[in-house]
Design a protein around this motif. Structure first.
Motif, PDB file in Angstrom:
ATOM      1  N   ILE A  56       7.148  -8.753  -3.910  1.00 12.79           N
ATOM      2  CA  ILE A  56       5.695  -8.570  -4.052  1.00 12.79           C
ATOM      3  C   ILE A  56       5.176  -9.018  -5.420  1.00 12.79           C
ATOM      4  O   ILE A  56       3.966  -9.113  -5.627  1.00 12.79           O
ATOM      5  N   GLY A  57       6.091  -9.276  -6.355  1.00 14.20           N
ATOM      6  CA  GLY A  57       5.656  -9.759  -7.661  1.00 14.20           C
ATOM      7  C   GLY A  57       5.050  -8.656  -8.522  1.00 14.20           C
ATOM      8  O   GLY A  57       5.363  -7.473  -8.383  1.00 14.20           O
ATOM      9  N   GLY A  58       4.150  -9.044  -9.420  1.00 16.12           N
ATOM     10  CA  GLY A  58       3.540  -8.086 -10.334  1.00 16.12           C
ATOM     11  C   GLY A  58       2.793  -6.984  -9.610  1.00 16.12           C
ATOM     12  O   GLY A  58       2.032  -7.250  -8.681  1.00 16.12           O
ATOM     13  N   HIS A  59       3.016  -5.737 -10.023  1.00 15.28           N
ATOM     14  CA  HIS A  59       2.430  -4.613  -9.293  1.00 15.28           C
ATOM     15  C   HIS A  59       1.877  -3.512 -10.187  1.00 15.28           C
ATOM     16  O   HIS A  59       1.318  -2.527  -9.694  1.00 15.28           O
ATOM     17  N   ALA A  60       2.003  -3.647 -11.482  1.00 21.07           N
ATOM     18  CA  ALA A  60       1.548  -2.593 -12.386  1.00 21.07           C
ATOM     19  C   ALA A  60       0.050  -2.347 -12.229  1.00 21.07           C
ATOM     20  O   ALA A  60      -0.761  -3.278 -12.248  1.00 21.07           O
ATOM     21  N   GLY A  61      -0.300  -1.076 -12.029  1.00 18.01           N
ATOM     22  CA  GLY A  61      -1.700  -0.687 -11.949  1.00 18.01           C
ATOM     23  C   GLY A  61      -2.398  -0.999 -10.642  1.00 18.01           C
ATOM     24  O   GLY A  61      -3.612  -0.780 -10.525  1.00 18.01           O
ATOM     25  N   MET A  62      -1.649  -1.472  -9.636  1.00 20.53           N
ATOM     26  CA  MET A  62      -2.283  -1.822  -8.356  1.00 20.53           C
ATOM     27  C   MET A  62      -2.608  -0.560  -7.563  1.00 20.53           C
ATOM     28  O   MET A  62      -1.873   0.436  -7.602  1.00 20.53           O
ATOM     29  N   PRO A  63      -3.727  -0.562  -6.794  1.00 22.03           N
ATOM     30  CA  PRO A  63      -4.143   0.631  -6.038  1.00 22.03           C
ATOM     31  C   PRO A  63      -3.267   0.867  -4.809  1.00 22.03           C
ATOM     32  O   PRO A  63      -2.517  -0.003  -4.373  1.00 22.03           O
ATOM     33  N   THR A  64      -3.425   2.056  -4.240  1.00 26.63           N
ATOM     34  CA  THR A  64      -2.623   2.427  -3.066  1.00 26.63           C
ATOM     35  C   THR A  64      -2.841   1.469  -1.901  1.00 26.63           C
ATOM     36  O   THR A  64      -1.881   1.103  -1.195  1.00 26.63           O
ATOM     37  N   SER A  65      -4.078   1.044  -1.689  1.00 29.40           N
ATOM     38  CA  SER A  65      -4.366   0.123  -0.582  1.00 29.40           C
ATOM     39  C   SER A  65      -3.583  -1.173  -0.715  1.00 29.40           C
ATOM     40  O   SER A  65      -3.134  -1.754   0.288  1.00 29.40           O
ATOM     41  N   TRP A  66      -3.399  -1.633  -1.949  1.00 31.91           N
ATOM     42  CA  TRP A  66      -2.625  -2.857  -2.199  1.00 31.91           C
ATOM     43  C   TRP A  66      -1.165  -2.639  -1.828  1.00 31.91           C
ATOM     44  O   TRP A  66      -0.535  -3.481  -1.191  1.00 31.91           O
ATOM     45  N   TRP A  67      -0.620  -1.498  -2.219  1.00 27.06           N
ATOM     46  CA  TRP A  67       0.776  -1.186  -1.909  1.00 27.06           C
ATOM     47  C   TRP A  67       0.995  -1.100  -0.388  1.00 27.06           C
ATOM     48  O   TRP A  67       2.006  -1.574   0.138  1.00 27.06           O
ATOM     49  N   ILE A  68       0.051  -0.486   0.305  1.00 26.42           N
ATOM     50  CA  ILE A  68       0.185  -0.376   1.763  1.00 26.42           C
ATOM     51  C   ILE A  68       0.165  -1.760   2.407  1.00 26.42           C
ATOM     52  O   ILE A  68       0.968  -2.061   3.309  1.00 26.42           O
ATOM     53  N   GLU A  69      -0.737  -2.610   1.936  1.00 23.48           N
ATOM     54  CA  GLU A  69      -0.810  -3.969   2.474  1.00 23.48           C
ATOM     55  C   GLU A  69       0.502  -4.717   2.241  1.00 23.48           C
ATOM     56  O   GLU A  69       1.005  -5.402   3.135  1.00 23.48           O
ATOM     57  N   LYS A  70       1.088  -4.563   1.059  1.00 23.01           N
ATOM     58  CA  LYS A  70       2.346  -5.235   0.759  1.00 23.01           C
ATOM     59  C   LYS A  70       3.489  -4.666   1.596  1.00 23.01           C
ATOM     60  O   LYS A  70       4.379  -5.391   2.048  1.00 23.01           O
ATOM     61  N   ALA A  71       3.479  -3.344   1.814  1.00 22.41           N
ATOM     62  CA  ALA A  71       4.523  -2.726   2.639  1.00 22.41           C
ATOM     63  C   ALA A  71       4.481  -3.257   4.060  1.00 22.41           C
ATOM     64  O   ALA A  71       5.525  -3.519   4.677  1.00 22.41           O
ATOM     65  N   ARG A  72       3.273  -3.436   4.580  1.00 17.77           N
ATOM     66  CA  ARG A  72       3.136  -3.954   5.941  1.00 17.77           C
ATOM     67  C   ARG A  72       3.645  -5.390   6.070  1.00 17.77           C
ATOM     68  O   ARG A  72       3.986  -5.829   7.168  1.00 17.77           O
ATOM     69  N   GLY A  73       3.701  -6.108   4.959  1.00 21.61           N
ATOM     70  CA  GLY A  73       4.164  -7.489   4.997  1.00 21.61           C
ATOM     71  C   GLY A  73       5.650  -7.649   4.761  1.00 21.61           C
ATOM     72  O   GLY A  73       6.171  -8.771   4.829  1.00 21.61           O
ATOM     73  N   LEU A  74       6.369  -6.558   4.494  1.00 23.82           N
ATOM     74  CA  LEU A  74       7.805  -6.650   4.240  1.00 23.82           C
ATOM     75  C   LEU A  74       8.569  -6.949   5.522  1.00 23.82           C
ATOM     76  O   LEU A  74       8.267  -6.414   6.590  1.00 23.82           O
ATOM     77  N   ARG A  75       9.583  -7.778   5.406  1.00 23.50           N
ATOM     78  CA  ARG A  75      10.427  -8.102   6.560  1.00 23.50           C
ATOM     79  C   ARG A  75      11.467  -7.003   6.763  1.00 23.50           C
ATOM     80  O   ARG A  75      12.032  -6.479   5.803  1.00 23.50           O
ATOM     81  N   GLY A  76      11.710  -6.678   8.039  1.00 27.24           N
ATOM     82  CA  GLY A  76      12.751  -5.704   8.355  1.00 27.24           C
ATOM     83  C   GLY A  76      12.424  -4.277   7.981  1.00 27.24           C
ATOM     84  O   GLY A  76      13.331  -3.442   7.835  1.00 27.24           O
TER      85      GLY A  76
END
Length: 254
Positions: A105-125
């Motif tokens: 996911i690359g740089g993540h410092a200070g990102m909001p919860t909605s951003w983390w959820i979006e990135k989690a949904r894009g993870l493979r496996g």
């Protein structure tokens, strides 16, 4: 769904009883199976006769199949929840995420919860059991999985339903055997062999006779109690309740 099936079962049982009383031995249903070919001509490829007993048996199998697909759909929603929970966990403490996931996911410092959820949904496996293994870093989750008032190992339950869903979707709910199914769950849980508790748990969800390799989710009737009532175990509701309890437990700790 249950009430419709019960009415249909009662109707077909009444038809069978009337036929028996009248001494009718003919098939209850006679089917001629055909399709139209590319020149719009009927092609008859089979015919079939079904007795009243066969129709009742087919109704039970069909009802069980409906429950199987409901369970598969429920678990897919549960997987979505667990993926979002993994995203929320990353927003709380990024070290919960695996180094591989953080790299992706690359740089993540200070990102909001909605951003983390979006990135989690894009993870493979990202399966429910994978998310659960990462979320055990939160205090209390691992302990409650194995010791709780439900008297069931919720970690094992996740592997149980995950494997059920796979069989339902890809093999029409059929396992090679209940023993092989239990051994697969033991491997998932990191055990050399199934414990008796795992075998007993798995045994509740397979039929008997010709259905002994089929995931069986219909109500199980217990012996009549002293108060004159017949008690049933709602198999589907039991699994649904455990998944909801797990989701509630995770939510309370995020």
């Amino acid at each position: 769904m249950k009430s419709l099936v019960l009415r249909e079962f009662a109707h077909r049982t009444e038809q069978r009883n009337r036929a028996n009383e009248a001494g009718i031995r003919a098939a209850a249903v006679m089917l001629s199976l055909s399709f139209r070919d590319t020149s719009s001509q009927h092609v008859f490829y089979d015919h079939r006769e079904q007795s009243h007993d066969e129709l009742l048996s087919a109704l039970v199998v069909s009802h069980n199949r409906q429950y199987q697909w409901l369970l598969a759909e429920v678990f897919e929603h549960f997987e979505d929840f667990m993926t979002d929970a993994y995203g929320c966990a990353g927003a709380i403490d990024s070290t919960i995420w695996s180094s591989k996931d953080l790299t992706s996911i690359g740089g993540h410092a200070g990102m909001p919860t909605s951003w983390w959820i979006e990135k989690a949904r894009g993870l493979r496996g990202m399966k429910a059991t994978v998310a659960a293994s990462r979320l055990r870093a939160f205090p209390g989750i691992s302990q409650v999985e194995s010791r709780n008032a439900l008297a069931v190992d919720l970690k094992v339950v996740l592997f149980l339903v995950e494997r059920m869903r796979h069989l339902i979707v890809h093999r029409r709910g059929q396992a090679s055997s209940a023993d092989d199914f239990a051994e697969g769950i033991a491997r998932d849980a990191g055990l050399a062999a199934p414990t008796q508790e795992i075998r007993d748990l798995v045994g509740q969800y397979f039929g008997n006779g010709r259905l002994n390799t089929t995931i069986h989710l219909l109500d199980h009737q217990l012996l009549p109690s002293d108060d004159g009532f017949n008690w049933h175990v709602e198999k589907f509701d039991q699994l649904l309740g455990w998944l909801l309890a797990y989701a509630h437990m995770v939510s309370a700790r995020l």
